[in-house]
Write a protein that holds these residues in place. Structure first.
Motif, short mmCIF file in Angstrom:
data_model
loop_
_atom_site.label_atom_id
_atom_site.label_comp_id
_atom_site.label_asym_id
_atom_site.label_seq_id
_atom_site.Cartn_x
_atom_site.Cartn_y
_atom_site.Cartn_z
N HIS A 110 5.79 -1.46 -7.84
CA HIS A 110 6.94 -0.62 -7.49
C HIS A 110 6.45 0.66 -6.80
N TYR A 111 5.37 1.23 -7.30
CA TYR A 111 4.77 2.40 -6.65
C TYR A 111 4.33 2.06 -5.24
N TYR A 112 3.61 0.94 -5.08
CA TYR A 112 3.00 0.60 -3.81
C TYR A 112 4.07 0.37 -2.73
N ALA A 113 5.20 -0.23 -3.11
CA ALA A 113 6.27 -0.50 -2.16
C ALA A 113 6.96 0.77 -1.71
N SER A 114 6.96 1.80 -2.56
CA SER A 114 7.73 3.01 -2.26
C SER A 114 6.88 4.23 -1.91
N ARG A 115 5.56 4.09 -1.89
CA ARG A 115 4.69 5.23 -1.64
C ARG A 115 4.82 5.72 -0.20
N ASP A 116 4.33 6.94 0.02
CA ASP A 116 4.33 7.52 1.36
C ASP A 116 3.22 6.90 2.20
N THR A 117 3.37 7.00 3.52
CA THR A 117 2.32 6.55 4.44
C THR A 117 1.27 7.64 4.59
N LEU A 118 0.01 7.28 4.41
CA LEU A 118 -1.11 8.22 4.56
C LEU A 118 -1.54 8.22 6.02
N LEU A 119 -1.42 9.38 6.66
CA LEU A 119 -1.70 9.48 8.10
C LEU A 119 -3.07 10.09 8.40
N GLY A 120 -3.83 10.43 7.39
CA GLY A 120 -5.14 11.04 7.60
C GLY A 120 -5.08 12.55 7.48
N GLY A 121 -6.21 13.15 7.11
CA GLY A 121 -6.25 14.58 6.87
C GLY A 121 -5.38 14.89 5.66
N SER A 122 -4.39 15.72 5.83
CA SER A 122 -3.45 16.00 4.74
C SER A 122 -2.05 15.55 5.12
N SER A 123 -1.95 14.78 6.18
CA SER A 123 -0.64 14.37 6.70
C SER A 123 -0.14 13.09 6.04
N VAL A 124 1.16 13.06 5.77
CA VAL A 124 1.82 11.86 5.24
C VAL A 124 3.17 11.72 5.93
N TRP A 125 3.72 10.50 5.88
CA TRP A 125 5.07 10.24 6.36
C TRP A 125 5.90 9.78 5.16
N THR A 171 2.28 8.36 -11.19
CA THR A 171 3.34 9.36 -11.19
C THR A 171 2.99 10.61 -10.39
N GLN A 172 1.76 10.73 -9.91
CA GLN A 172 1.31 11.97 -9.27
C GLN A 172 1.17 11.79 -7.76
N SER A 173 2.30 11.54 -7.13
CA SER A 173 2.30 11.19 -5.71
C SER A 173 1.71 12.30 -4.84
N GLU A 174 1.99 13.57 -5.15
CA GLU A 174 1.47 14.65 -4.32
C GLU A 174 -0.05 14.72 -4.38
N GLU A 175 -0.60 14.43 -5.55
CA GLU A 175 -2.06 14.43 -5.68
C GLU A 175 -2.67 13.30 -4.86
N TYR A 176 -2.05 12.11 -4.92
CA TYR A 176 -2.57 10.99 -4.11
C TYR A 176 -2.49 11.34 -2.63
N ASN A 177 -1.39 11.97 -2.22
CA ASN A 177 -1.23 12.31 -0.80
C ASN A 177 -2.27 13.32 -0.35
N SER A 178 -2.53 14.30 -1.18
CA SER A 178 -3.51 15.32 -0.80
C SER A 178 -4.91 14.74 -0.70
N GLN A 179 -5.18 13.73 -1.52
CA GLN A 179 -6.49 13.07 -1.50
C GLN A 179 -6.54 11.89 -0.53
N GLN A 180 -5.39 11.59 0.10
CA GLN A 180 -5.28 10.41 0.97
C GLN A 180 -5.78 9.17 0.22
N ALA A 181 -5.29 9.02 -1.02
CA ALA A 181 -5.76 7.93 -1.89
C ALA A 181 -4.58 7.16 -2.45
N LEU A 182 -4.86 5.97 -2.96
CA LEU A 182 -3.85 5.18 -3.64
C LEU A 182 -3.92 5.42 -5.14
N CYS A 183 -2.83 5.18 -5.82
CA CYS A 183 -2.85 5.21 -7.28
C CYS A 183 -3.80 4.13 -7.77
N ASN A 184 -4.72 4.51 -8.66
CA ASN A 184 -5.70 3.54 -9.17
C ASN A 184 -5.41 3.14 -10.62
#
Length: 529
Positions: free
Chosen positions: A180-195, A277-290
């Motif tokens: 459910h997380y993977y289907a709804s997560r933001d797109t990681l665009l590199g650096g600190s950018s997300v969509w 549950t920590q989407s902003e942290e994943y986005n800042s690290q350009q990482a997936l929930c592990n």
């Protein structure tokens, strides 16, 4: 449940549906871009020797997408699952599964020829033993490692295009939280950018079919790890509820006596740890929930923002939603007006069907009302109330399907947000499922809802429905054929009578038109269409 029983259940694990099949989470499969594991029954890929299926190229939809996602080639979920695999098992007949080792939903038996129909019931209609068994099954899933699936802990690029696989084990319950997380997560665009304006499971036409598949897969997984083939997910009918009536220690966990944001220690759900549950942290690290544990389930029902969600949904709001005739409309996203999907999802006012993203109605209202883990989209499945809630949402979808009987063409074929067109494969499921495949009555998928069950006569009506629908589509041709047939019959009858009259010559006596009473009773009236 005894330790012996628990051990026995762990032994009888069978192949399941889910994210990345363990058999395909390796360098060889990723570099070959092929996921066609052997079926244990005959040892051949996809059970080909037993005519269960074969390894084939994936056919992707070429229909245009909506404008919401203006990128291409930046997200692993685009054209799912082609970034990881372009060849998977295509199963024949009623066979299904990542290796064609299972049956399609609604079928069972060695050759998948036996039809099945299970009934989902109101959780408050379960006996105490049935309810306790359901809770035990949830806890078992939380503590049982998935035997056949792993999750990705890095993007395909981070895996060095497949040469450095990044996967890890996960328990059965959290597997579905991660999906459910993977289907709804933001797109990681590199650096600190997300969509952020992207979601393969929400805010678009696929919302209802996606969650329908999700629940069916979750239900089947529980059936397998418990050996209980008759298990079905119960639902919580939250219409007109004054508060969270399932939030008690007897059911889904009561409120903690000193911390209102936590669950009561008397409920074993209080010991559960959440993930993703920590989407902003994943986005800042350009990482997936592990799937690392991130703390206990949070829930403080009713202490939410009342300006957005003043109360739980009402029966009148559900009935208004069901009256909407359009499944989808306009932009086909959360701004859609007069859309059944958008109104049920909760982005449109449940009294007017006009989009209003400052309010949360119906489905969304329940999530917001729970005021905790359920209220954040990506991690909402951590709270076990999620499955009760979505089972009831699915039942409303089912009511709409039965009332309006839409054809498949009603589901948008093109221009929906990315991943939501009719022929798009749903992210992140393997085996593959298209959105349109689940835009159909639940009985065709092997389940029903207790409060929607109708008399036995309905089964005969269901049998006739496909034929009546075909007749409706060609009624004009049928009427035309009937008219032409009538004209031809009249002409032929006139010619025959004229010939007979000419052959016999004039009659010297006209016989009265008489019918004896006994002959009259034997006459049968027929009509020709």
């Amino acid at each position: 449940m005894s330790l012996f029983a628990m051990g026995f259940l762990l032994v009888i694990l069978q192949p399941s549906t889910g994210q990345f099949p363990r058999a395909c989470a390796n360098t060889q499969s990723l570099l070959r871009k092929e996921c066609c594991p052997p079926w244990d029954g005959d040892g051949s890929p996809c059970g080909e020797l037993s005519s269960r299926g074969s390894c084939q190229n994936i056919l992707l939809s070429q229909a245009p997408l909506g404008p919401q996602f203006p990128f291409s080639g930046v997200d692993d979920r685009e054209d799912w699952p082609s970034v990881f695999y372009n060849r998977t098992c295509k199963c024949e007949g009623n066979f299904k599964g990542f290796n064609c080792g299972e049956c399609k939903f609604g079928f069972s038996g060695l050759n998948c020829t036996e039809r099945q129909l299970r009934t989902r019931r109101n959780i408050f209609q379960l006996t105490t033993s049935e309810k306790d068994k359901f809770l035990a099954y949830l806890n078992l899933a939380k503590n049982t490692p998935s035997q056949d699936y792993v999750i990705a802990t890095g993007t395909y690029t981070q895996m060095n295009n497949g040469s450095n696989p990044m996967f890890r084990n996960i328990n059965v319950y959290d597997l579905f939280v991660w999906m459910h997380y993977y289907a709804s997560r933001d797109t990681l665009l590199g650096g600190s950018s997300v969509w952020r304006d992207i979601d393969f499971a929400h805010e678009a036409p696929g919302f209802l079919p996606w969650h329908r598949v999700f629940l069916l897969m979750w239900e089947r997984e529980i059936q397998k790890i418990t050996g209980d083939e008759n298990f079905t997910i119960p639902y919580w009918d939250w219409r007109d509820a004054e508060d969270c009536v399932v939030c008690t220690d007897e059911y889904m966990g009561g409120r903690h006596p000193t911390n209102p944001n936590l669950l009561s220690p008397a409920s074993f759900f209080s010991s559960w740890q959440v993930i993703c549950t920590q989407s902003e942290e994943y986005n800042s690290q350009q990482a997936l929930c592990n799937a690392t544990s991130e703390g206990p389930i949070l829930r403080n029902p009713g202490n939410n923002d009342k300006s957005r969600t003043p109360r739980l949904p009402s029966s009148a709001e559900v009935e208004f939603c069901l009256s909407l005739t359009q499944y989808e409309s306009g932009s086909m996203d959360k701004m859609a007006n007069y859309s059944f999907r958008n109104t049920l999802e909760g982005f449109a006012d449940p009294r007017t069907a006009i989009s209003n993203i400052s309010q949360s109605g119906l489905h969304n209202a329940l999530h917001i009302y729970m005021n905790g883990s359920m209220s954040q989209v990506q991690g909402s499945a951590n709270d076990p109330i999620f499955v009760l809630h979505h089972a009831f949402v699915d039942s409303i979808f089912e009511r709409w399907l039965r009332r309006h009987r839409p054809m498949l063409e009603v589901y948008p074929a093109a221009n929906a947000p990315i991943g939501h067109n009719r022929e798009n494969y749903m992210v992140p499921f393997i085996p593959l499922y298209r959105n349109g495949e689940f835009f159909k009555p639940s009985r065709e998928l092997g389940y029903d809802y207790e409060y929607l069950q109708e008399p036995a006569l309905d089964s005969f009506q269901e049998f006739l429905i496909p034929y009546l629908e075909q007749a409706r589509q060609i009624w004009a041709w049928l009427v035309g054929a009937a008219v032409i047939g009538g004209i031809i019959t009249a002409v032929l009858t006139g010619l025959i009578l004229a010939c007979r009259k000419k052959r016999r010559g004039p009659s010297s006596e006209i016989q009265p038109l008489l019918v004896e009473s006994e002959d009259y009773n034997n006459i049968s009236y027929q009509s020709n269409f």
